[in-house]
Design a protein around this motif. Structure first.
Motif, PDB file in Angstrom:
ATOM      1  N   LEU A  42       0.836  -1.207   0.000  1.00 12.00           N
ATOM      2  CA  LEU A  42       0.000   0.000   0.000  1.00 12.00           C
ATOM      3  C   LEU A  42       0.872   1.260   0.000  1.00 12.00           C
ATOM      4  O   LEU A  42       2.001   1.205   0.499  1.00 12.00           O
ATOM      5  N   LYS A  43       0.352   2.389  -0.550  1.00 12.47           N
ATOM      6  CA  LYS A  43      -0.982   2.463  -1.113  1.00 12.47           C
ATOM      7  C   LYS A  43      -0.978   2.328  -2.636  1.00 12.47           C
ATOM      8  O   LYS A  43      -2.022   2.130  -3.250  1.00 12.47           O
ATOM      9  N   GLY A  44       0.202   2.478  -3.218  1.00 17.38           N
ATOM     10  CA  GLY A  44       0.281   2.567  -4.674  1.00 17.38           C
ATOM     11  C   GLY A  44      -0.249   1.365  -5.434  1.00 17.38           C
ATOM     12  O   GLY A  44      -0.628   1.467  -6.598  1.00 17.38           O
ATOM     13  N   CYS A  45      -0.277   0.208  -4.765  1.00 20.52           N
ATOM     14  CA  CYS A  45      -0.659  -1.030  -5.464  1.00 20.52           C
ATOM     15  C   CYS A  45      -2.147  -1.126  -5.779  1.00 20.52           C
ATOM     16  O   CYS A  45      -2.567  -1.980  -6.560  1.00 20.52           O
ATOM     17  N   VAL A  67       3.886   0.050   3.251  1.00 17.42           N
ATOM     18  CA  VAL A  67       5.314   0.367   3.271  1.00 17.42           C
ATOM     19  C   VAL A  67       5.498   1.717   2.607  1.00 17.42           C
ATOM     20  O   VAL A  67       4.916   1.988   1.561  1.00 17.42           O
ATOM     21  N   LYS A  68       6.303   2.552   3.212  1.00 18.66           N
ATOM     22  CA  LYS A  68       6.447   3.916   2.696  1.00 18.66           C
ATOM     23  C   LYS A  68       7.911   4.268   2.524  1.00 18.66           C
ATOM     24  O   LYS A  68       8.713   4.092   3.430  1.00 18.66           O
ATOM     25  N   SER A  69       8.258   4.774   1.327  1.00 14.11           N
ATOM     26  CA  SER A  69       9.638   5.234   1.160  1.00 14.11           C
ATOM     27  C   SER A  69       9.702   6.700   0.754  1.00 14.11           C
ATOM     28  O   SER A  69      10.673   7.373   1.026  1.00 14.11           O
ATOM     29  N   TYR A  70       8.659   7.197   0.105  1.00 17.79           N
ATOM     30  CA  TYR A  70       8.661   8.601  -0.300  1.00 17.79           C
ATOM     31  C   TYR A  70       7.902   9.364   0.776  1.00 17.79           C
ATOM     32  O   TYR A  70       6.782   9.022   1.071  1.00 17.79           O
ATOM     33  N   HIS A  71       8.502  10.376   1.340  1.00 12.73           N
ATOM     34  CA  HIS A  71       7.752  11.134   2.346  1.00 12.73           C
ATOM     35  C   HIS A  71       7.421  12.497   1.752  1.00 12.73           C
ATOM     36  O   HIS A  71       7.945  13.520   2.166  1.00 12.73           O
ATOM     37  N   CYS A  98       2.980  -7.372  -5.116  1.00  7.61           N
ATOM     38  CA  CYS A  98       2.372  -6.585  -6.185  1.00  7.61           C
ATOM     39  C   CYS A  98       2.658  -5.097  -5.951  1.00  7.61           C
ATOM     40  O   CYS A  98       2.329  -4.562  -4.898  1.00  7.61           O
ATOM     41  N   GLU A  99       3.287  -4.465  -6.937  1.00  8.16           N
ATOM     42  CA  GLU A  99       3.732  -3.077  -6.807  1.00  8.16           C
ATOM     43  C   GLU A  99       3.308  -2.236  -7.998  1.00  8.16           C
ATOM     44  O   GLU A  99       3.165  -2.760  -9.108  1.00  8.16           O
ATOM     45  N   ASP A 100       3.180  -0.935  -7.780  1.00  3.40           N
ATOM     46  CA  ASP A 100       2.923  -0.051  -8.913  1.00  3.40           C
ATOM     47  C   ASP A 100       4.215   0.306  -9.645  1.00  3.40           C
ATOM     48  O   ASP A 100       4.240   0.405 -10.863  1.00  3.40           O
ATOM     49  N   ILE A 101       5.314   0.497  -8.869  1.00  2.00           N
ATOM     50  CA  ILE A 101       6.574   0.920  -9.516  1.00  2.00           C
ATOM     51  C   ILE A 101       7.787   0.445  -8.717  1.00  2.00           C
ATOM     52  O   ILE A 101       7.744   0.392  -7.492  1.00  2.00           O
ATOM     53  N   VAL A 102       8.839   0.092  -9.448  1.00  2.00           N
ATOM     54  CA  VAL A 102      10.151  -0.126  -8.823  1.00  2.00           C
ATOM     55  C   VAL A 102      11.051   0.983  -9.344  1.00  2.00           C
ATOM     56  O   VAL A 102      11.225   1.139 -10.555  1.00  2.00           O
ATOM     57  N   ASP A 103      11.598   1.768  -8.405  1.00  2.00           N
ATOM     58  CA  ASP A 103      12.411   2.932  -8.781  1.00  2.00           C
ATOM     59  C   ASP A 103      13.843   2.720  -8.274  1.00  2.00           C
ATOM     60  O   ASP A 103      14.659   2.109  -8.952  1.00  2.00           O
ATOM     61  N   THR A 104      14.150   3.184  -7.051  1.00  2.00           N
ATOM     62  CA  THR A 104      15.519   2.970  -6.534  1.00  2.00           C
ATOM     63  C   THR A 104      15.767   1.487  -6.243  1.00  2.00           C
ATOM     64  O   THR A 104      16.914   1.043  -6.187  1.00  2.00           O
ATOM     65  N   GLY A 105      14.709   0.728  -6.010  1.00  2.00           N
ATOM     66  CA  GLY A 105      14.838  -0.697  -5.668  1.00  2.00           C
ATOM     67  C   GLY A 105      14.890  -0.935  -4.171  1.00  2.00           C
ATOM     68  O   GLY A 105      14.829  -2.078  -3.714  1.00  2.00           O
ATOM     69  N   LYS A 106      14.971   0.142  -3.383  1.00  3.45           N
ATOM     70  CA  LYS A 106      15.181  -0.022  -1.933  1.00  3.45           C
ATOM     71  C   LYS A 106      13.976  -0.636  -1.230  1.00  3.45           C
ATOM     72  O   LYS A 106      14.133  -1.461  -0.327  1.00  3.45           O
ATOM     73  N   THR A 107      12.767  -0.231  -1.629  1.00  5.42           N
ATOM     74  CA  THR A 107      11.573  -0.769  -0.973  1.00  5.42           C
ATOM     75  C   THR A 107      11.485  -2.277  -1.185  1.00  5.42           C
ATOM     76  O   THR A 107      11.317  -3.051  -0.236  1.00  5.42           O
ATOM     77  N   LEU A 108      11.603  -2.689  -2.435  1.00 11.72           N
ATOM     78  CA  LEU A 108      11.447  -4.112  -2.741  1.00 11.72           C
ATOM     79  C   LEU A 108      12.573  -4.936  -2.155  1.00 11.72           C
ATOM     80  O   LEU A 108      12.341  -6.032  -1.642  1.00 11.72           O
ATOM     81  N   LEU A 158      -0.117   5.918  -8.326  1.00 18.05           N
ATOM     82  CA  LEU A 158       1.074   6.718  -7.991  1.00 18.05           C
ATOM     83  C   LEU A 158       0.664   8.148  -7.647  1.00 18.05           C
ATOM     84  O   LEU A 158      -0.143   8.751  -8.351  1.00 18.05           O
ATOM     85  N   ASP A 159       1.288   8.677  -6.601  1.00 14.85           N
ATOM     86  CA  ASP A 159       0.857   9.986  -6.090  1.00 14.85           C
ATOM     87  C   ASP A 159       1.942  11.047  -6.170  1.00 14.85           C
ATOM     88  O   ASP A 159       3.130  10.740  -6.292  1.00 14.85           O
ATOM     89  N   TYR A 160       1.486  12.300  -6.062  1.00 17.28           N
ATOM     90  CA  TYR A 160       2.373  13.398  -5.690  1.00 17.28           C
ATOM     91  C   TYR A 160       1.716  14.036  -4.471  1.00 17.28           C
ATOM     92  O   TYR A 160       0.574  14.518  -4.573  1.00 17.28           O
ATOM     93  N   TYR A 164      -3.543  12.458  -7.083  1.00 12.41           N
ATOM     94  CA  TYR A 164      -3.443  11.910  -8.439  1.00 12.41           C
ATOM     95  C   TYR A 164      -3.524  10.380  -8.495  1.00 12.41           C
ATOM     96  O   TYR A 164      -3.496   9.804  -9.571  1.00 12.41           O
ATOM     97  N   ARG A 165      -3.626   9.685  -7.347  1.00 11.12           N
ATOM     98  CA  ARG A 165      -3.661   8.217  -7.387  1.00 11.12           C
ATOM     99  C   ARG A 165      -4.853   7.702  -8.177  1.00 11.12           C
ATOM    100  O   ARG A 165      -4.829   6.605  -8.709  1.00 11.12           O
ATOM    101  N   ASN A 166      -5.954   8.481  -8.200  1.00  4.23           N
ATOM    102  CA  ASN A 166      -7.192   8.013  -8.817  1.00  4.23           C
ATOM    103  C   ASN A 166      -7.301   8.323 -10.308  1.00  4.23           C
ATOM    104  O   ASN A 166      -8.349   8.079 -10.913  1.00  4.23           O
TER     105      ASN A 166
HETATM  106  C1  PRP Z   1       6.332   3.897  -3.943  1.00  2.00           C
HETATM  107  C2  PRP Z   1       5.976   2.646  -4.724  1.00  2.00           C
HETATM  108  C3  PRP Z   1       6.964   1.635  -4.221  1.00  2.00           C
HETATM  109  C4  PRP Z   1       8.178   2.470  -3.912  1.00  2.00           C
HETATM  110  C5  PRP Z   1       9.150   2.339  -5.030  1.00  2.00           C
HETATM  111  O1  PRP Z   1       5.696   3.815  -2.704  1.00  2.00           O
HETATM  112  O2  PRP Z   1       4.649   2.236  -4.488  1.00  2.00           O
HETATM  113  O3  PRP Z   1       6.534   1.003  -3.030  1.00  2.00           O
HETATM  114  O4  PRP Z   1       7.744   3.831  -3.810  1.00  2.00           O
HETATM  115  O5  PRP Z   1      10.236   3.154  -4.822  1.00  2.00           O
HETATM  116  P1  PRP Z   1      11.717   2.627  -4.578  1.00  2.00           P
HETATM  117  O6  PRP Z   1      11.999   1.567  -5.617  1.00  2.00           O
HETATM  118  O7  PRP Z   1      12.528   3.878  -4.809  1.00  2.00           O
HETATM  119  O8  PRP Z   1      11.843   2.126  -3.181  1.00  2.00           O
HETATM  120  P2  PRP Z   1       5.685   4.988  -1.626  1.00  2.00           P
HETATM  121  O9  PRP Z   1       6.756   4.771  -0.627  1.00  2.00           O
HETATM  122  O10 PRP Z   1       5.662   6.316  -2.341  1.00  2.00           O
HETATM  123  O11 PRP Z   1       4.305   4.746  -0.871  1.00  2.00           O
HETATM  124  P3  PRP Z   1       2.843   4.698  -1.487  1.00  2.00           P
HETATM  125  O12 PRP Z   1       2.716   3.380  -2.212  1.00  2.00           O
HETATM  126  O13 PRP Z   1       1.960   4.792  -0.289  1.00  2.00           O
HETATM  127  O14 PRP Z   1       2.689   5.871  -2.431  1.00  2.00           O
END
Ligand code: PRP
Length: 180
Positions: A42-45, A67-71, A98-108, A158-160, A164-166
Motif C-alpha cells: 500500500l498504497k500505490g498497489c 510500506v512507505k519510502s517517499y515522504h 504486487c507493486e505499482d513501480i520499482v524505482d531505486t529498488g530499496k523498498t522491494l 502513484l501519487d504526488y 493523483y492516485r485516482n
Molecule cells: C512507492 C511505490 C513503491 C516504492 C518504489 O511507494 O509504491 O513502493 O515507492 O520506490 P523505490 O523503488 O525507490 O523504493 P511509496 O513509498 O511512495 O508509498 P505509497 O505506495 O503509499 O505511495
C-alpha cells in the motif's frame, strides 16, 4: 487533475492489456503451487492489484503491507518504514509482491529480504512500472508490465503528495506543479 498532466505515458487500454498478460503468465507459473499469497504494498498497489488479480485464475490469498519510502516530494527518501505489517504468516508460502513501480529498488529489496528472513518458500515481484534508470541498488522484478524512463509519473496508484492516485492512466506531472 488532468490539467496537471504533461503527457500520458501508459493509457487505460495499455494497462488493461498488461494486466491480462501478466495475470495469464502468473497463472501459468503458479499453477502447481499451493495457494500463493498476492501481497500488495500500500498504497500505490491498489488499482493495479485490483485489476491484475481478476486475471490470475488460481486460488490466491490476498494480503497487504503498508510500506512507505517517499515522504512527500518527487524523490525517494531511501528510508523504508513498515506502517502496517502483513496479517498472516509467510512461513513456507509462495509470495507474489504486487507493486505499482520499482524505482531505486530499496523498498522491494527491503521487503523481499524481510519475507525471506521470515521463511517464505519463494518471493517474486510483479510491478506495473519499472524505472531501471532510477536504481540505487540492484533489483530485478520477475514480472514487469512496462519499462519507463527516469521521469516523475503519477496516476493509477502513484501519487504526488498523496494526490493523483485516482487517475485511470499513468502520466508525467508538469514540472510547474512541484516547482512552486
Ligand atoms: C512507492 C511505490 C513503491 C516504492 C518504489 O511507494 O509504491 O513502493 O515507492 O520506490 P523505490 O523503488 O525507490 O523504493 P511509496 O513509498 O511512495 O508509498 P505509497 O505506495 O503509499 O505511495
Amino acid at each position: 487533475m488532468k490539467k496537471d498532466i504533461k503527457e500520458v505515458i501508459v493509457t487505460e487500454k495499455q494497462i488493461k492489456d498488461l494486466c491480462v498478460k501478466l495475470g495469464k503468465q502468473i497463472t501459468l507459473d503458479y499453477k502447481d503451487k499451493e495457494n500463493p499469497i498476492l501481497l500488495g504494498l500500500l498504497k500505490g498497489c491498489i488499482p493495479f492489484m485490483s485489476d491484475l488479480m481478476k486475471y490470475i485464475d488460481l486460488p490466491v490469498e490476498v494480503e497487504f503491507m503498508d510500506v512507505k519510502s517517499y515522504h512527500g516530494g518527487i524523490s525517494s527518501s531511501g528510508d523504508i518504514k513498515i506502517r502496517m505489517d502483513i496479517n498472516t504468516s509467510v512461513y513456507n508460502r509462495d509470495i507474489i509482491i504486487c507493486e505499482d513501480i520499482v524505482d531505486t529498488g530499496k523498498t522491494l529489496d527491503t521487503v523481499v529480504r524481510l519475507l525471506r528472513h521470515r521463511g517464505a518458500k519463494s518471493v517474486e515481484v510483479v510491478t506495473l512500472l519499472d524505472k531501471p534508470e532510477g536504481r540505487l541498488i540492484p533489483f530485478t522484478p520477475k514480472y514487469i508490465g512496462i519499462t519507463i524512463p527516469k521521469v516523475f509519473v503519477v496516476g493509477y496508484g502513484l501519487d504526488y503528495n498523496e494526490f493523483y492516485r485516482n487517475l485511470p492512466y499513468v502520466g508525467i506531472l508538469k514540472e510547474s506543479v512541484y516547482d512552486k
